[in-house]
Design an enzyme around this catalytic site. Structure first.
Site, PDB file in Angstrom:
ATOM      1  N   LYS B  84       0.708  -1.174   0.006  1.00  0.00           N
ATOM      2  CA  LYS B  84       0.136  -0.349   0.552  1.00  0.00           C
ATOM      3  C   LYS B  84       0.981   1.331  -0.211  1.00  0.00           C
ATOM      4  O   LYS B  84       1.732   1.312   0.682  1.00  0.00           O
ATOM      5  CB  LYS B  84      -1.200  -0.275   1.479  1.00  0.00           C
ATOM      6  CG  LYS B  84      -1.988   1.042   1.608  1.00  0.00           C
ATOM      7  CD  LYS B  84      -3.232   0.710   2.393  1.00  0.00           C
ATOM      8  CE  LYS B  84      -3.789   1.153   2.269  1.00  0.00           C
ATOM      9  NZ  LYS B  84      -4.765   1.278   3.627  1.00  0.00           N
ATOM     10  N   SER B 159      -9.903   1.032   2.987  1.00  0.00           N
ATOM     11  CA  SER B 159      -8.992   1.632   2.267  1.00  0.00           C
ATOM     12  C   SER B 159      -8.077   1.338   1.716  1.00  0.00           C
ATOM     13  O   SER B 159      -7.368   1.741   0.364  1.00  0.00           O
ATOM     14  CB  SER B 159      -8.466   3.057   3.484  1.00  0.00           C
ATOM     15  OG  SER B 159      -7.342   2.226   4.019  1.00  0.00           O
ATOM     16  N   SER B 183     -10.195  -1.783   7.124  1.00  0.00           N
ATOM     17  CA  SER B 183      -9.455  -0.965   5.221  1.00  0.00           C
ATOM     18  C   SER B 183      -8.406  -2.594   4.992  1.00  0.00           C
ATOM     19  O   SER B 183      -8.080  -2.574   3.771  1.00  0.00           O
ATOM     20  CB  SER B 183      -7.856  -0.418   5.470  1.00  0.00           C
ATOM     21  OG  SER B 183      -8.993   0.805   5.942  1.00  0.00           O
TER      22      SER B 183
END
Lengths: 100, 479
Positions: B84, B159, B183
């Site tokens: 990420k 997310s 997330s």
């Protein structure tokens, strides 16, 4: 519930430049969100006598700034991230200014 | 996704690599082909690294050296992974999908990256996310939303949506995200993957951009529970650079009860009927393996989301105070220093981040602190205690990971509260620090699309092993 002045005060505290449209939108957003999170008011208990969470301090021996610090030897990389630099210095704004 | 090397599980690929049936270069090239085909439409990667082939060649060379020296290679050696965009890799861009950090280059490796480098993985690129990990759909990225590989009109979740979409579409064999309120687990549910939020402290957060420091954890996505376990084992452990990190043996081992707790009172309203049906089917699989599903009561669980949307903005607004336009990140000059701050932050942060900073500032301000933050802290302790009591009598708590399948892009964009409600079952584990996993529990049909949905298990602190065991049974990996 929350006024435009409140929003402007918060924005100043949070150091955020907001447009007029966004301020209006936030008044509406806050209304819904605060009503929802306000459910916690129903929780019994004195907020001044919070239960102690199961936490403990984590200590370590003092050690020289060195091998296990990830930024050691990274001076140039850190300096390169500065928005404005002069040599090995960060250029910052003068804080004390003449009264207008 | 057509079958190719890019669709292998890590375990399968590691076997083929060890047997010299394939090379890391071939494996990574297969993923690069999928990236070429899919990334433009899915927007899973913000950047694909230019040196993937060089990294793969280095991994192949290391394997040859391991063989010469009689060493056993790490099972992740040469495996293509993606991380990420809020996890620092030295010398590479890391933006948290924000304009604030558009040109930021990381000056050191996050501890998880150090561990993955030691294992010898190949880093494919950095994946898209909601800006500063704030959101449940990756629509809050400053660089456009990530699409769901199963239906491009729907969100991939968030997310960590880019990490989920990249793995689900063959652009990597394993990926990593961060989980502050769901997330990792929510996008795993939406994309048909396994996603783990480890016990608070199980994985070091050094070098990961902080959001809610009492909530944040780093965790893996896998195509199988076995892969997820391998990725977790590689990154876990105490780290001198993160005082909240703990070792594997920190919490005492517990005896299995063969019971799964189901909080029926939380499922009575607001859960999609098809999702509920898939959930019941999944429970039956566990029952067929000797597990008993028992009703449990978690009286404070209904408040979890309200607690979360006080604690998280409070901590986020505090953490994001570091972005001042002075040391790094976007810097816009005004007339005064106060204007410098306000302009840089106003322009650098996107609308959702600004909203949460404002909320956090509000709940922490002196007139409201007790009513919001104080009460939320009290309620959080109650919730933690309720979970601890329940998990003394059952092995895990099971719920659907998300009440619905992936929603349409734009569907919740105008109403932040409706977006927050997607986190209703995932935020609890972050508030209590318990480990939780989402594993696929089947599919639901929407129009002409078949969408995956996930089941979430939450276990006692430090008991990831139970999550892996239950996950393997639920997915049929073990019987």
């Amino acid at each position: 519930m929350i006024s435009k002045t409140d929003i402007e005060d918060l924005a100043r505290l949070a150091r955020l430049d907001l447009s007029e449209t966004e301020k209006e939108a936030l008044i509406k957003d806050f209304e819904g969100i605060l009503e929802y999170v306000g459910q916690v008011a129903a929780v019994s208990g004195d907020v001044n006598q919070k239960p102690i969470p199961p936490l403990r301090n984590v200590m370590r021996d003092d050690a020289l700034y060195g091998a296990d610090v990830p930024t050691t030897g990274k001076q140039e990389a850190l300096l390169a991230a500065l928005p404005k630099r002069e040599g090995d210095y960060a250029v910052v704004r003068k804080i004390i200014q003449k009264e207008a | 996704m057509e079958s190719s090397l890019a669709t292998l599980t890590i375990t399968e690929a590691a076997k083929k690599l060890a047997a010299k049936e394939i090379t890391s270069l071939e494996l990574c090239r297969a993923c690069l082909i999928e990236i070429e085909k899919n990334n433009k439409s899915l927007n899973a990667y913000l950047e694909v690294f230019a040196d993937v082939e060089e990294q793969a060649k280095a991994a192949d060379a290391r394997r040859a050296q391991d063989e010469r020296e009689g060493n056993v290679s790490h099972p992740l050696l040469g495996i293509p992974v993606a991380t990420k965009d809020n996890i620092l890799i030295e010398g590479r861009h890391a933006s948290s999908a924000s304009k604030m950090l558009e040109n930021y280059v990381a000056s050191f490796d996050a501890t998880v990256i150090t561990k993955l480098k030691a294992a010898g993985v190949v880093f494919m690129g950095r994946t898209n996310m909601d800006e500063f990990a704030m959101g449940g759909s990756t629509e809050n990225s400053a660089y456009g939303p990530t699409k769901n590989p199963f239906d491009h009109t729907r969100v991939a979740g968030g997310s960590s949506g880019g990490s989920a979409a990249a793995l689900a579409s063959g652009m990597a064999l394993g990926t990593f995200g961060s989980d502050t309120g769901g997330s990792i687990r929510e996008p795993a549910s939406f994309c048909g993957l396994v996603g783990l939020k480890p016990t608070y402290g199980a994985v070091s957060r050094s070098g990961v951009m902080a959001m809610g420091s009492s909530l944040d954890q780093i965790g893996p996505f896998g195509r199988t529970v076995e892969d997820t376990e391998l990725l977790f084992d590689t990154i876990r452990g105490k780290d001198a650079l993160d005082g909240t990190s703990i070792d594997a043996g920190f919490y005492p081992k517990r005896e299995p009860t063969k019971k799964i707790g189901v909080p029926r009172h939380l499922l009575a309203n607001g859960v999609d009927q098809d999702v509920l049906a898939a959930f019941e089917e999944s429970l039956k699989v566990l029952q067929s393996q000797g597990y008993v599903a028992v009703d449990i009561e978690l009286p404070s669980a209904g408040l979890a989301l309200a607690i979360y949307y006080i604690i998280m903005p409070a901590e986020s607004s505090t953490n994001l105070a570091r972005f001042d336009g002075v040391r790094y990140g976007l810097s816009i000059k005004g007339e005064t220093l106060a204007e410098d701050y306000a302009k840089s932050r106003g322009a650098g942060f996107g609308p959702e981040v600004r909203r949460r900073i404002m909320l956090g500032t509000y709940v922490l301000s002196s007139g409201y602190y007790d009513a919001y933050y104080g009460k939320a802290t009290l309620a959080r302790e109650k919730l933690r205690k309720e979970y601890a009591d329940v998990l003394a009598t059952v092995d895990a708590v099971a719920v659907p990971t998300v009440p619905t399948p992936a929603f349409a892009i734009g569907e919740k964009a105008a109403d932040p509260l409706s977006m927050y409600l997607a986190d209703i079952f995932t935020v609890t584990a972050n508030l209590t620090g318990n480990p939780a996993i989402s594993v696929p529990m089947g599919t639901v049909v929407r129009g002409d699309k078949t969408l995956p949905v996930g089941i979430q298990f939450t276990a006692a602190h430090g008991d990831e092993d139970t999550l892996f065991k239950l996950g393997k049974i639920a997915t049929g990996e073990s019987k």
